[in-house]
Design a protein around this motif. Structure first.
Motif, PDB file in Angstrom:
ATOM      1  N   ASP A  93       0.882  -1.169   0.000  1.00 48.43           N
ATOM      2  CA  ASP A  93       0.000   0.000   0.000  1.00 48.43           C
ATOM      3  C   ASP A  93       0.917   1.215   0.000  1.00 48.43           C
ATOM      4  O   ASP A  93       1.510   1.566   1.018  1.00 48.43           O
ATOM      5  CB  ASP A  93      -0.892  -0.037   1.241  1.00 48.43           C
ATOM      6  CG  ASP A  93      -1.933   1.084   1.258  1.00 48.43           C
ATOM      7  OD1 ASP A  93      -1.987   1.863   0.296  1.00 48.43           O
ATOM      8  OD2 ASP A  93      -2.686   1.165   2.249  1.00 48.43           O
ATOM      9  N   THR A 120      -0.735   7.889  -0.137  1.00 47.23           N
ATOM     10  CA  THR A 120      -1.734   7.317   0.764  1.00 47.23           C
ATOM     11  C   THR A 120      -2.520   8.388   1.505  1.00 47.23           C
ATOM     12  O   THR A 120      -3.499   8.089   2.182  1.00 47.23           O
ATOM     13  CB  THR A 120      -1.067   6.381   1.785  1.00 47.23           C
ATOM     14  OG1 THR A 120      -0.074   7.125   2.517  1.00 47.23           O
ATOM     15  CG2 THR A 120      -0.398   5.212   1.090  1.00 47.23           C
ATOM     16  N   ARG A 160      -2.831   6.507  -4.807  1.00 49.14           N
ATOM     17  CA  ARG A 160      -2.578   5.505  -3.781  1.00 49.14           C
ATOM     18  C   ARG A 160      -2.608   4.152  -4.472  1.00 49.14           C
ATOM     19  O   ARG A 160      -3.646   3.737  -5.001  1.00 49.14           O
ATOM     20  CB  ARG A 160      -3.633   5.565  -2.676  1.00 49.14           C
ATOM     21  CG  ARG A 160      -3.431   4.526  -1.577  1.00 49.14           C
ATOM     22  CD  ARG A 160      -4.493   4.657  -0.497  1.00 49.14           C
ATOM     23  NE  ARG A 160      -4.269   3.700   0.569  1.00 49.14           N
ATOM     24  CZ  ARG A 160      -5.038   3.591   1.646  1.00 49.14           C
ATOM     25  NH1 ARG A 160      -6.098   4.389   1.784  1.00 49.14           N
ATOM     26  NH2 ARG A 160      -4.758   2.699   2.575  1.00 49.14           N
ATOM     27  N   VAL A 163      -2.235   0.088  -4.488  1.00 47.60           N
ATOM     28  CA  VAL A 163      -2.244  -1.154  -3.728  1.00 47.60           C
ATOM     29  C   VAL A 163      -1.930  -2.287  -4.699  1.00 47.60           C
ATOM     30  O   VAL A 163      -2.716  -2.575  -5.606  1.00 47.60           O
ATOM     31  CB  VAL A 163      -3.596  -1.389  -3.043  1.00 47.60           C
ATOM     32  CG1 VAL A 163      -3.582  -2.710  -2.265  1.00 47.60           C
ATOM     33  CG2 VAL A 163      -3.934  -0.225  -2.110  1.00 47.60           C
ATOM     34  N   ARG A 181      -9.259  -4.145   4.705  1.00 48.85           N
ATOM     35  CA  ARG A 181      -8.134  -3.966   5.616  1.00 48.85           C
ATOM     36  C   ARG A 181      -7.506  -2.579   5.446  1.00 48.85           C
ATOM     37  O   ARG A 181      -7.111  -1.940   6.424  1.00 48.85           O
ATOM     38  CB  ARG A 181      -7.088  -5.057   5.362  1.00 48.85           C
ATOM     39  CG  ARG A 181      -5.727  -4.793   5.969  1.00 48.85           C
ATOM     40  CD  ARG A 181      -5.728  -4.786   7.485  1.00 48.85           C
ATOM     41  NE  ARG A 181      -5.996  -6.082   8.043  1.00 48.85           N
ATOM     42  CZ  ARG A 181      -5.063  -7.029   8.232  1.00 48.85           C
ATOM     43  NH1 ARG A 181      -3.805  -6.796   7.903  1.00 48.85           N
ATOM     44  NH2 ARG A 181      -5.380  -8.178   8.761  1.00 48.85           N
ATOM     45  N   CYS A 182      -7.419  -2.127   4.206  1.00 49.51           N
ATOM     46  CA  CYS A 182      -6.799  -0.823   3.924  1.00 49.51           C
ATOM     47  C   CYS A 182      -7.741   0.354   4.180  1.00 49.51           C
ATOM     48  O   CYS A 182      -7.315   1.507   4.095  1.00 49.51           O
ATOM     49  CB  CYS A 182      -6.325  -0.775   2.472  1.00 49.51           C
ATOM     50  SG  CYS A 182      -4.983  -1.920   2.073  1.00 49.51           S
TER      51      CYS A 182
END
Length: 276
Positions: free
Chosen positions: A14, A18, A47, A49, A82-83
């Motif tokens: 990640d 961000t 961002r 991932v 989760r992110c």
């Protein structure tokens, strides 16, 4: 970073902006976990991932028969949770494009747009017959893993693909790709063959889609242009672009050019647009 699930242990990065950049999620194709990594590095301001799909790179597939497309779409959704990312642009290559399509169908609220680089499936009626996969599977059945790797990738990417992988990812990256290709030949290819995703499912995908085809595939006789055309015929919000001179290895062949394609498309479909 790592996410442990009952059927997989997933490694992901990640990175990028961000703090405020729109999120891009990258789902790589088979045989190599880092197909999209050089391209992701070019997408500054987003961002990013980057997920290693189950069985590749630093991720583990804990199933007995290989995680199929629906399971891997659920894996992606779990990483997003989760992110703390509620909605994304998905960038998928080959088998990863199939996972992206499935996620857009099952969880439309998560997906703002799709960039699909030569989806591996579904197959198209009347597509060119390629010997790449049959030759690779024959070699894999004889446990000739290097030969299987070469047969498949040279068939869809051309004879210089080993040098390309080594140049972009280093010799260690090439070695890792050869090693994890065994997962594709022994497990994932069978699991993905069970995926059912036809006209009704495609027509239900509401996110805007960019299908990207490598013009160099025509000289190799690959089926990806035909498959992209067949997919586009059923997608209500699809565009297609052909990148001249590139093959199925397009995200490694020219990561700067491919990053520009992604950037231009997602800029027209910002996250502030309507969901679903």
């Amino acid at each position: 970073m790592r996410l442990d699930l009952p059927d997989a242990s997933l490694a992901y990065e990640d990175c990028g902006d961000t703090g405020g950049g729109e999120p891009l999620v990258f789902l790589h194709g088979s045989l190599c976990a880092d197909w999209l990594t050089p391209m992701a590095r070019e997408l500054m301001g987003f961002r990013c991932v980057v997920i290693h799909r189950a069985g590749y790179g630093r991720s583990e597939d804990r199933t007995s028969g290989g995680a199929g497309v629906p399971a891997q779409a659920a894996h992606c959704a779990a990483v997003l949770e989760r992110c703390g990312i509620p909605r994304v642009h998905l960038v998928g290559h080959s088998a990863g494009a199939d996972v992206a399509l499935h996620l857009a169908h099952d969880r439309p609220e998560l997906v703002a747009s799709l960039v699909l680089l030569e989806p591996a499936l579904p197959r198209a009626a009347g597509e060119p017959a390629s010997a790449a996969m049959p030759n690779a599977i024959a070699a894999a059945r004889a446990a000739a893993w290097e030969a299987a790797f070469d047969a498949f990738l040279t068939g869809v990417c051309g004879p210089g693909v080993r040098g390309l992988l080594a140049d972009r990812l280093g010799e260690e990256g090439l070695t890792a790709a050869v090693g994890t290709s065994r997962h594709f030949f022994t497990r994932e290819s069978t699991a993905f063959a069970d995926w059912e995703f036809g006209a009704p499912q495609l027509s239900a995908v509401r996110a805007p889609v960019l299908l990207v085809v490598g013009g160099g595939g025509d000289r190799l006789g690959t089926p990806h242009r035909a498959r992209a055309a067949s997919i586009a015929a059923h997608l209500p919000h699809a565009e297609t672009v052909v990148v001249d001179g590139l093959t199925h290895a397009m995200p490694l062949e020219d990561p700067v050019r491919m990053a520009a394609v992604v950037r231009g498309f997602v800029a027209r479909h910002p996250l502030t647009g309507p969901a679903g």
